[in-house]
Design a protein around this motif. Sequence first.
Motif, PDB file in Angstrom:
ATOM      1  N   LEU A  84      71.942  65.578  79.476  1.00 59.27           N
ATOM      2  CA  LEU A  84      72.606  64.708  78.505  1.00 59.27           C
ATOM      3  C   LEU A  84      74.013  65.232  78.233  1.00 59.27           C
ATOM      4  O   LEU A  84      74.211  66.445  78.087  1.00 59.27           O
ATOM      5  CB  LEU A  84      71.805  64.672  77.201  1.00 59.27           C
ATOM      6  N   ARG A  85      74.969  64.335  78.173  1.00 58.46           N
ATOM      7  CA  ARG A  85      76.349  64.729  77.905  1.00 58.46           C
ATOM      8  C   ARG A  85      76.810  64.081  76.597  1.00 58.46           C
ATOM      9  O   ARG A  85      76.691  62.879  76.433  1.00 58.46           O
ATOM     10  CB  ARG A  85      77.271  64.299  79.051  1.00 58.46           C
ATOM     11  N   PHE A 101      71.614  58.961  69.573  1.00 59.09           N
ATOM     12  CA  PHE A 101      71.566  57.694  70.292  1.00 59.09           C
ATOM     13  C   PHE A 101      71.882  57.980  71.753  1.00 59.09           C
ATOM     14  O   PHE A 101      72.925  58.545  72.068  1.00 59.09           O
ATOM     15  CB  PHE A 101      72.583  56.711  69.710  1.00 59.09           C
ATOM     16  N   ILE A 102      70.961  57.588  72.640  1.00 59.22           N
ATOM     17  CA  ILE A 102      71.111  57.889  74.062  1.00 59.22           C
ATOM     18  C   ILE A 102      71.319  56.593  74.833  1.00 59.22           C
ATOM     19  O   ILE A 102      70.548  55.647  74.673  1.00 59.22           O
ATOM     20  CB  ILE A 102      69.878  58.622  74.613  1.00 59.22           C
ATOM     21  N   GLU A 103      72.343  56.552  75.665  1.00 62.42           N
ATOM     22  CA  GLU A 103      72.568  55.426  76.570  1.00 62.42           C
ATOM     23  C   GLU A 103      72.205  55.850  77.980  1.00 62.42           C
ATOM     24  O   GLU A 103      72.597  56.913  78.437  1.00 62.42           O
ATOM     25  CB  GLU A 103      74.035  54.981  76.535  1.00 62.42           C
ATOM     26  N   GLY A 104      71.443  54.988  78.664  1.00 62.70           N
ATOM     27  CA  GLY A 104      71.082  55.299  80.036  1.00 62.70           C
ATOM     28  C   GLY A 104      69.688  54.811  80.371  1.00 62.70           C
ATOM     29  O   GLY A 104      69.024  54.161  79.563  1.00 62.70           O
ATOM     30  N   GLU A 158      73.421  46.064  81.684  1.00 59.76           N
ATOM     31  CA  GLU A 158      74.766  46.198  81.128  1.00 59.76           C
ATOM     32  C   GLU A 158      75.250  47.647  81.092  1.00 59.76           C
ATOM     33  O   GLU A 158      76.437  47.898  80.945  1.00 59.76           O
ATOM     34  CB  GLU A 158      74.799  45.606  79.720  1.00 59.76           C
ATOM     35  N   ASP A 159      74.308  48.597  81.215  1.00 60.81           N
ATOM     36  CA  ASP A 159      74.686  50.005  81.253  1.00 60.81           C
ATOM     37  C   ASP A 159      74.758  50.549  82.671  1.00 60.81           C
ATOM     38  O   ASP A 159      74.897  51.750  82.873  1.00 60.81           O
ATOM     39  CB  ASP A 159      73.681  50.841  80.454  1.00 60.81           C
TER      40      ASP A 159
END
Length: 437
Positions: A84-85, A101-104, A158-159
Amino acid sequence: MDKLKMHSPNLVDANIEKIAALFPNCITESKDENGELKKAVDFDLLKQELSQVLVEGEQERYRLDWVGKKEAILTANAPIAKTLRPYHEESVNFDKTENLFIEGDNLEALKLLQENYLGKVKMIYIDPPYNTGNDFIYKDDFAESTDEFLERSNQVDEDGNCLVANTDSNGRFHSDWLSMMYSRLKLSRNLLKDDGLIFISIGDDEVENLRKICDEIFGSHNFCAKLIWNTEGNTDNQYKIKVNHEYILVFYKDKKFDEYAIGHVIDPNTPQDSNLRKGYADNNINKNNPENPPSIVELPIGFPCSENELFYEAKKLDEEFYKITQEEKFISDEIKEKYGLESKSGLPVKLDNMVVKNGKLVQPCRIYVGMANKNKLLEFIKNDNKEILDNDSPLSFYINSNAAVRYRKKVEKPRNILSVIRGLGMNRTEFVGDFFI
């Protein structure tokens, strides 16, 4: 400085160590693709260790199988070389916030959460694709490069996450969906605390299959509820049958902690003047059914009443009345009409005049009634008509203005959770496979 780990934990190695602790004789060695010795499980021997009869090959048993199930288990357990970055510029109060909150891709995110959040999450809510034949699902294949996958699937969300259309013409329509869900639910369970809960939204198309894989992953004994969400919508349009509900499956991590898992919640549709909101339960003692056959209880002098004064005349009954009601084990409407008894189900039959002055009975009054809590009433009477304890909660009985006998129990932490959810709008989520943790 400590080196940053660039991969998630290897869950296969962790599981093998757990098996080794229980069955060291079932652990052997094998070489991996690089020729290095690794611990492995002798599954034939492990099967025999877990069986009380001689094991000879594959046995039939009750379970849900589909094409790709084993691959889904491997996918859940396989480590990934990612991390995670943080995005400081897009974050709010990054150094002090307690939110994440994590996107991916949600499968990758779940894997990366395993090390720091294993057994620490109180609640997980999942809103996955409902597999209606018109939506997309994640296709988990980490052996392919991104370019190869995009060329084959020609779909991203969308990601930038890889998606494939899952139409009902697909020969593996249910299998692909089940594989996607199985690996994610398996990882989700690892994150839950012992008193944790998982909530999963779903529609009619896959609710039965979802229940079966959850029974397998969480254990059928850890099932909590299948909530029915009564969604809103346009009711003017004509349908054969308009489906205006969805489901939310709820499972415990461990049902032993159900008191702490569920908590004390009052359904928002509960009326504001409900006794639940006032901190007590108030109900009639009368249970006029064969499971609670009628009997005689004498209310003594001093038995409390909500009214300052009350008078209720006794009913004249014969032996035939008692014979019939004892045989039938309840007081039927026909018997009530024949003997001129009150039609209201909550009123006990008074065998003596009920006379109340200054809020208390001034003479004994026998009542004939079926009740579920007769022993508690007798305990209250034996305690000189004073408050008793029921599971550490104060409990008392009284006569109300209609001459019914009721009980009032204080509830410090009221709970009123209904299986049908109403008044909360409709699901407008447009993402694919949302995992809220």
